[in-house]
Scaffold this motif. Structure first.
Motif, PDB file in Angstrom:
ATOM      1  N   TYR A 163       0.845  -1.195   0.000  1.00 32.03           N
ATOM      2  CA  TYR A 163       0.000   0.000   0.000  1.00 32.03           C
ATOM      3  C   TYR A 163       0.881   1.246   0.000  1.00 32.03           C
ATOM      4  CZ  TYR A 163      -4.206  -2.709   0.963  1.00 32.03           C
ATOM      5  OH  TYR A 163      -5.246  -3.585   0.872  1.00 32.03           O
ATOM      6  N   ALA A 164       0.407   2.288  -0.702  1.00 31.28           N
ATOM      7  CA  ALA A 164       1.130   3.552  -0.676  1.00 31.28           C
ATOM      8  C   ALA A 164       0.919   4.215   0.677  1.00 31.28           C
ATOM      9  CB  ALA A 164       0.625   4.465  -1.794  1.00 31.28           C
ATOM     10  N   TYR A 165      -0.290   4.021   1.227  1.00 34.66           N
ATOM     11  CA  TYR A 165      -0.642   4.640   2.507  1.00 34.66           C
ATOM     12  C   TYR A 165      -0.915   3.506   3.478  1.00 34.66           C
ATOM     13  CZ  TYR A 165      -2.955   8.090   5.574  1.00 34.66           C
ATOM     14  OH  TYR A 165      -3.297   8.921   6.611  1.00 34.66           O
ATOM     15  N   ASN A 166      -0.055   3.363   4.463  1.00 34.42           N
ATOM     16  CA  ASN A 166      -0.239   2.279   5.425  1.00 34.42           C
ATOM     17  C   ASN A 166      -0.937   2.788   6.672  1.00 34.42           C
ATOM     18  OD1 ASN A 166       0.956  -0.322   4.551  1.00 34.42           O
ATOM     19  ND2 ASN A 166       2.619   1.068   4.029  1.00 34.42           N
TER      20      ASN A 166
ATOM     21  N   VAL B 110      -9.670   0.999  -0.511  1.00 32.45           N
ATOM     22  CA  VAL B 110      -8.877   1.234   0.692  1.00 32.45           C
ATOM     23  C   VAL B 110      -8.659   2.737   0.774  1.00 32.45           C
ATOM     24  CG1 VAL B 110      -6.664   0.852   1.831  1.00 32.45           C
ATOM     25  CG2 VAL B 110      -7.778  -1.005   0.603  1.00 32.45           C
ATOM     26  N   ILE B 111      -9.196   3.355   1.817  1.00 27.27           N
ATOM     27  CA  ILE B 111      -9.157   4.805   1.950  1.00 27.27           C
ATOM     28  C   ILE B 111      -8.213   5.167   3.079  1.00 27.27           C
ATOM     29  CG2 ILE B 111     -10.549   6.852   2.406  1.00 27.27           C
ATOM     30  CD1 ILE B 111     -12.934   5.132   1.332  1.00 27.27           C
ATOM     31  N   ASN B 112      -7.184   5.925   2.734  1.00 26.03           N
ATOM     32  CA  ASN B 112      -6.139   6.266   3.712  1.00 26.03           C
ATOM     33  C   ASN B 112      -5.684   5.034   4.486  1.00 26.03           C
ATOM     34  OD1 ASN B 112      -6.159   8.882   2.890  1.00 26.03           O
ATOM     35  ND2 ASN B 112      -7.397   9.640   4.585  1.00 26.03           N
ATOM     36  N   GLY B 113      -5.476   3.969   3.764  1.00 25.08           N
ATOM     37  CA  GLY B 113      -4.903   2.768   4.371  1.00 25.08           C
ATOM     38  C   GLY B 113      -5.886   1.894   5.121  1.00 25.08           C
TER      39      GLY B 113
ATOM     40  N   ILE C 150      -7.016  12.577   0.438  1.00 27.22           N
ATOM     41  CA  ILE C 150      -7.501  11.208   0.612  1.00 27.22           C
ATOM     42  C   ILE C 150      -6.789  10.281  -0.376  1.00 27.22           C
ATOM     43  CG2 ILE C 150      -9.539   9.721   0.603  1.00 27.22           C
ATOM     44  CD1 ILE C 150     -11.240  12.177   1.118  1.00 27.22           C
ATOM     45  N   THR C 151      -6.214   9.220   0.153  1.00 24.48           N
ATOM     46  CA  THR C 151      -5.548   8.241  -0.699  1.00 24.48           C
ATOM     47  C   THR C 151      -6.492   7.071  -0.936  1.00 24.48           C
ATOM     48  OG1 THR C 151      -3.448   8.877   0.286  1.00 24.48           O
ATOM     49  CG2 THR C 151      -3.495   6.789  -0.906  1.00 24.48           C
TER      50      THR C 151
ATOM     51  N   GLY D 183     -18.857 -11.140   1.732  1.00 19.97           N
ATOM     52  CA  GLY D 183     -17.799 -11.575   0.823  1.00 19.97           C
ATOM     53  C   GLY D 183     -17.066 -10.456   0.119  1.00 19.97           C
ATOM     54  N   CYS D 184     -16.941  -9.303   0.800  1.00 16.57           N
ATOM     55  CA  CYS D 184     -16.321  -8.157   0.130  1.00 16.57           C
ATOM     56  C   CYS D 184     -14.808  -8.303   0.015  1.00 16.57           C
ATOM     57  CB  CYS D 184     -16.668  -6.878   0.878  1.00 16.57           C
ATOM     58  SG  CYS D 184     -16.048  -6.826   2.568  1.00 16.57           S
ATOM     59  N   GLY D 185     -14.206  -9.004   0.976  1.00 15.04           N
ATOM     60  CA  GLY D 185     -12.752  -9.168   0.931  1.00 15.04           C
ATOM     61  C   GLY D 185     -11.979  -8.074   1.642  1.00 15.04           C
ATOM     62  N   ALA D 186     -12.680  -7.205   2.369  1.00 11.01           N
ATOM     63  CA  ALA D 186     -11.972  -6.145   3.112  1.00 11.01           C
ATOM     64  C   ALA D 186     -11.043  -6.744   4.157  1.00 11.01           C
ATOM     65  CB  ALA D 186     -12.974  -5.215   3.792  1.00 11.01           C
TER      66      ALA D 186
END
Ligand code: SF4
Ligand code: FES
Lengths: 236, 245
Positions: A93-96, B69-72, B97-98, B161-164
């Motif tokens: 990940y770029a942001y951990n 995946v939002i901000n890790g 926001i990444t 079953g989203c896989g998060a």
């Protein structure tokens, strides 16, 4: 046997083996800590305890072989799992970010390896007597004639050396992180937990680690502070 | 609200991919995260650029398609929420926001933020079912199920079953998903006949897909939109070693 290897190769199987070998190591560490604490009972107490342990020689070798197998199991399974885990996250990940994983849980492989390196050094120091020969193979002369290994002086004289104590204390801090996660984790891996006991088990790891590490670290500290003194009579 | 987005762009599974920065302008705090991306995409289309590809379907938190995946943090920082149900009011004006796809070897990126999650389907095909003999529907009371067991089975069955769990796991392990799919049957009488067989087959399938191994850090539980508990992982572990005895 084929079934066992298949089990050992599977993800949960190797985790179970790692947890079981870890459980034995926890018992070992607890016993070792209790043995260590006899230093506070004085030179005679510690030396006769050590003598008793050595007197059951056959037993000693069985224990050594068993412990070697246990340690190897623990290391081999954990390193293999670690390699697989790295492979499974092939792109980073770029942001951990971390929500609830503890520092101890995230550094198990490193704390474990450091403790392992220390154990080798520790054995070379006190058991094999290679690293600090000046502190090894000391003997206590017994009043009725005869002599026995003077573990007490080996420990006290060894830990009067700041470097030796320092490395011991650092290793114990690594052990704290390792045990704080490992102890709680083993119940989860073996499935020996429940919603009711989970809070207790999660707290038990850090508590257990703190007790063991504090008891062990107290020895070099009290030696350095001069509270535990070299045996009268000094070096033989 | 105005935001700065850093988004993973990747043309196809073979391409290298990189983070690209986009502004998101005049976003209403009442929008969902995906609606915010829709706005950004409209602007991109107007400018003649490729819109950002992301998975979604129901947009009401039940299908398990959305996967960012939002901000890790998988599905963003709000607990127990899918990203389609995450609203912009939980972000601050001017925030950076990444946005990244699920990252795991068994989930190859197809394009931008879309990953291929069929590895989870293959695990299900290995044993995530009960073999029912066809026939008339049984009477409601023919098979008594204690209330707590039914509740537990339902808790596990809430997995969409989203896989998060895989995305957030430091080891890219699928064990929370697995355990939910195994325990939804293990707590019901219908699941008993194949119980031990199921856990062995599904774990073998999971290992074959190249997922990592759980190290009991519980990041999965923290991001799971259905708040599946890691208690199920413990139960799965227990069933697994018992299956070999
Ligand atoms: S366990 Fe939770 S995070 Fe994992 S797939 Fe199911 S719903 Fe998603
Ligand atoms: S789009 Fe269906 S759960 Fe988010």
């Amino acid at each position: 046997m084929g079934g066992f290897f298949q089990f050992a190769k599977s993800s949960i199987g190797s985790k179970v083996l790692m947890a079981l070998s870890g459980a034995v190591l926890l018992l070992w560490i607890t016993g070792h800590m209790l043995g260590n604490l006899q230093i506070y009972a004085g030179q005679d107490a510690l030396n006769s305890y050590a003598e008793k342990l050595r007197s059951v020689a056959v037993f000693l070798y069985v224990v050594r072989v068993v412990m070697l197998v246990i340690v190897l199991t623990h290391i081999v399974t954990s390193v293999m799992l670690w390699v697989e885990n790295r492979r499974a996250r092939s792109s980073r990940y770029a942001y951990n970010n971390t929500v609830q994983a503890t520092v101890g849980s995230r550094t198990m492989i490193w704390s474990g390896l450091l403790v392992f390196v220390f154990v080798i050094y520790h054995l070379a120091h006190l058991t094999w007597g290679q690293i600090h020969p000046e502190f090894a193979h000391l003997v206590q002369k017994l009043p009725g004639g005869g002599e026995r290994p003077d573990v007490y002086s080996m420990v006290v004289l060894g830990y009067q050396n700041g470097l030796i104590s320092g490395s011991y204390i650092i290793a114990m801090l690594c052990l704290w992180f390792h045990l704080s996660h490992g102890f709680s984790s083993l119940f989860q891996t073996l499935g020996l937990t429940s919603v009711k006991y989970r809070p207790l088990i999660e707290r038990a790891g850090p508590v257990f680690a703190t007790i063991v590490v504090a008891a062990n670290i107290s020895i070099p500290l009290t030696v350095l502070l001069g509270l535990v003194k070299p045996a009268v009579g000094g070096l033989p | 609200m105005n935001l700065t987005l850093h988004v993973w762009r990747q043309k196809n599974p073979q391409a290298k991919g990189q983070m690209v920065t986009y502004p998101a302008r005049e976003i209403s705090p009442n929008m969902s995260f995906l609606e915010m991306l829709d706005i950004v995409n409209e602007e991109l289309v107007l400018k003649g650029e490729e819109p950002i590809a992301f998975d979604h379907d129901c947009r009401e938190g039940i299908c398990g398609m959305c996967s960012l995946v939002i901000n890790g943090i998988a599905h963003g920082h709000e607990r127990g929420t899918t990203v389609c149900q995450l609203h912009m009011r939980h972000f601050k004006d001017g925030q950076e926001i990444t946005i990244e796809p699920w990252r795991a070897k068994p989930f190859p990126v197809l394009r931008d933020l879309i990953v291929d999650r069929s590895a989870l389907d293959r695990i299900m095909m290995a044993g995530g079912f009960i073999s029912v003999n066809a026939g008339g529907a049984p009477d409601a009371n023919a098979l008594p199920v204690p209330k707590e067991h039914a509740e537990l089975a339902m808790d596990a069955a809430a997995c969409i079953g989203c896989g998060a769990c895989v995305a957030s796991c430091k080891n890219a392990s699928a064990m929370l998903f697995m355990s939910a799919k195994i325990c939804q049957f293990a707590h019901l009488p219908q699941g008993q006949p194949e119980r031990m067989d199921r856990v062995r087959k599904m774990v073998a399938a999971m290992d074959a897909e190249g997922f990592g191994n759980c190290t009991n850090q519980y990041e999965c539980e923290a991001v799971c939109p259905k708040e599946i508990s890691v208690r199920f992982i413990a139960e799965m572990n227990r069933d697994y070693w018992r299956a070999w005895l």
